[in-house]
Design a protein around this motif. Structure first.
Motif, mmCIF file in Angstrom:
data_model
loop_
_atom_site.group_PDB
_atom_site.id
_atom_site.type_symbol
_atom_site.label_atom_id
_atom_site.label_comp_id
_atom_site.label_asym_id
_atom_site.label_seq_id
_atom_site.Cartn_x
_atom_site.Cartn_y
_atom_site.Cartn_z
ATOM 1 N N MET A 12 31.818 71.120 110.532
ATOM 2 C CA MET A 12 32.644 70.072 109.944
ATOM 3 C C MET A 12 31.724 69.085 109.231
ATOM 4 O O MET A 12 30.710 68.670 109.756
ATOM 5 N N LYS A 13 32.090 68.712 108.038
ATOM 6 C CA LYS A 13 31.232 67.803 107.282
ATOM 7 C C LYS A 13 31.441 66.359 107.716
ATOM 8 O O LYS A 13 32.461 66.006 108.276
ATOM 9 N N ALA A 14 30.465 65.517 107.418
ATOM 10 C CA ALA A 14 30.506 64.112 107.823
ATOM 11 C C ALA A 14 31.404 63.302 106.901
ATOM 12 O O ALA A 14 31.642 63.672 105.758
ATOM 13 N N VAL A 15 31.897 62.184 107.425
ATOM 14 C CA VAL A 15 32.675 61.252 106.617
ATOM 15 C C VAL A 15 31.728 60.639 105.594
ATOM 16 O O VAL A 15 30.667 60.155 105.939
ATOM 17 N N HIS A 16 32.094 60.695 104.350
ATOM 18 C CA HIS A 16 31.266 60.098 103.310
ATOM 19 C C HIS A 16 31.874 58.771 102.900
ATOM 20 O O HIS A 16 33.076 58.670 102.730
ATOM 21 N N GLU A 48 25.819 56.092 109.917
ATOM 22 C CA GLU A 48 25.633 56.580 111.288
ATOM 23 C C GLU A 48 26.851 56.278 112.150
ATOM 24 O O GLU A 48 27.326 57.124 112.906
ATOM 25 N N LYS A 49 27.366 55.055 112.044
ATOM 26 C CA LYS A 49 28.519 54.673 112.860
ATOM 27 C C LYS A 49 29.776 55.441 112.466
ATOM 28 O O LYS A 49 30.572 55.818 113.317
ATOM 29 N N LEU A 50 29.948 55.669 111.175
ATOM 30 C CA LEU A 50 31.155 56.363 110.735
ATOM 31 C C LEU A 50 31.093 57.862 110.979
ATOM 32 O O LEU A 50 32.127 58.535 110.940
ATOM 33 N N THR A 51 29.905 58.398 111.263
ATOM 34 C CA THR A 51 29.837 59.828 111.576
ATOM 35 C C THR A 51 30.527 60.130 112.895
ATOM 36 O O THR A 51 30.866 61.281 113.161
ATOM 37 N N ARG A 52 30.749 59.102 113.725
ATOM 38 C CA ARG A 52 31.518 59.315 114.960
ATOM 39 C C ARG A 52 32.947 59.733 114.637
ATOM 40 O O ARG A 52 33.652 60.262 115.481
ATOM 41 N N LEU A 53 33.356 59.483 113.410
ATOM 42 C CA LEU A 53 34.727 59.814 113.002
ATOM 43 C C LEU A 53 34.824 61.232 112.449
ATOM 44 O O LEU A 53 35.875 61.633 111.951
ATOM 45 N N ASP A 54 33.725 62.003 112.549
ATOM 46 C CA ASP A 54 33.697 63.364 111.995
ATOM 47 C C ASP A 54 34.853 64.231 112.468
ATOM 48 O O ASP A 54 35.412 65.009 111.707
ATOM 49 N N ARG A 55 35.201 64.120 113.732
ATOM 50 C CA ARG A 55 36.239 65.008 114.259
ATOM 51 C C ARG A 55 37.606 64.724 113.653
ATOM 52 O O ARG A 55 38.530 65.512 113.794
ATOM 53 N N PHE A 56 37.751 63.582 112.983
ATOM 54 C CA PHE A 56 39.006 63.243 112.315
ATOM 55 C C PHE A 56 38.910 63.461 110.808
ATOM 56 O O PHE A 56 39.809 63.105 110.071
ATOM 57 N N ASN A 57 37.796 64.023 110.352
ATOM 58 C CA ASN A 57 37.501 64.106 108.924
ATOM 59 C C ASN A 57 38.549 64.873 108.134
ATOM 60 O O ASN A 57 38.770 64.579 106.970
ATOM 61 N N ASP A 58 39.207 65.861 108.748
ATOM 62 C CA ASP A 58 40.184 66.617 107.995
ATOM 63 C C ASP A 58 41.388 65.767 107.605
ATOM 64 O O ASP A 58 42.165 66.146 106.749
ATOM 65 N N GLN A 59 41.535 64.596 108.206
ATOM 66 C CA GLN A 59 42.642 63.706 107.873
ATOM 67 C C GLN A 59 42.237 62.588 106.908
ATOM 68 O O GLN A 59 43.084 61.980 106.283
ATOM 69 N N ILE A 60 40.950 62.264 106.815
ATOM 70 C CA ILE A 60 40.493 61.156 105.989
ATOM 71 C C ILE A 60 40.286 61.637 104.561
ATOM 72 O O ILE A 60 39.544 62.583 104.320
ATOM 73 N N THR A 61 40.940 60.987 103.612
ATOM 74 C CA THR A 61 40.811 61.382 102.214
ATOM 75 C C THR A 61 39.890 60.464 101.430
ATOM 76 O O THR A 61 39.355 60.863 100.411
#
Length: 190
Positions: free
Chosen positions: A1-5, A26-39
């Protein structure tokens, strides 16, 4: 899964250094597991000249998801601590969003009831409780025509954070509210 950019990181009254940029990433990479929802994501770091040192540094983050916006705004005397607080808030909000999204998908496809063996397997899984908003009080009142300034005075007299009124200038319903910075806002239909 790619990181939140971070599609947009900006600073107001502060130069965004590489260290700040790396810390936010670094802090926003914790949100990686939700990345498929973040546009889309926008982060704004602001340093303000205020009396309260605990509100000097402000971090605003807006994540766009398919069915809306998830937003966090946090203040702290230290910019890095404000970033930490904002990322914690976003994680909680995204967890709730994902739970609702999965529940909606699950409800759309009927599933058979789990047997005793399946119930034991699911018992050890992380239970993410879903927040279901509930209206616990209802009020009715007459909308009196008044100016927004009079509505602010009424709001202050009642000790509320917002006040609904009929704007006598536009003959439309409006809401005045107290902002976190101590000023007031006005919401009106277009």
């Amino acid at each position: 899964m790619k990181a939140v950019h971070i599609y947009k990181l900006s600073g107001r009254n502060v130069e965004v250094t590489d260290a700040m940029r790396d810390y936010v990433e670094e802090k926003l990479t914790r949100l990686d597991r939700f990345n498929d929802q973040i546009t889309d994501a926008r982060v704004t770091l602001t340093v303000r000249d205020v009396r309260d040192a605990g509100r000097r540094n402000r971090v605003e983050v807006q994540l766009n998801v398919p069915s809306g916006i998830i937003r966090a705004e946090e203040h702290h005397s230290d910019m890095y601590a404000a970033i930490d607080k904002a990322s914690d808030v976003l994680e909680r909000q995204l967890r709730k969003f994902k739970t609702r999204y999965l529940k909606h998908r699950h409800d759309a496809t009927p599933q058979p009831e789990p047997g005793p063996a399946e119930a034991d397997v699911n018992a050890g899984m992380d239970d993410v409780s879903e927040f279901m908003p509930e209206i616990v009080r209802q009020k009715r009142f007459d909308l009196r025509p008044m100016s927004p300034e009079d509505a602010v005075a009424q709001m202050e007299a009642l000790g509320h954070d917002f006040y609904v009124f009929m704007n006598m200038r536009t003959n439309a319903c409006g809401v005045v509210y107290r902002r976190k910075d101590g000023h007031y806002g006005l919401i009106e239909p277009s």
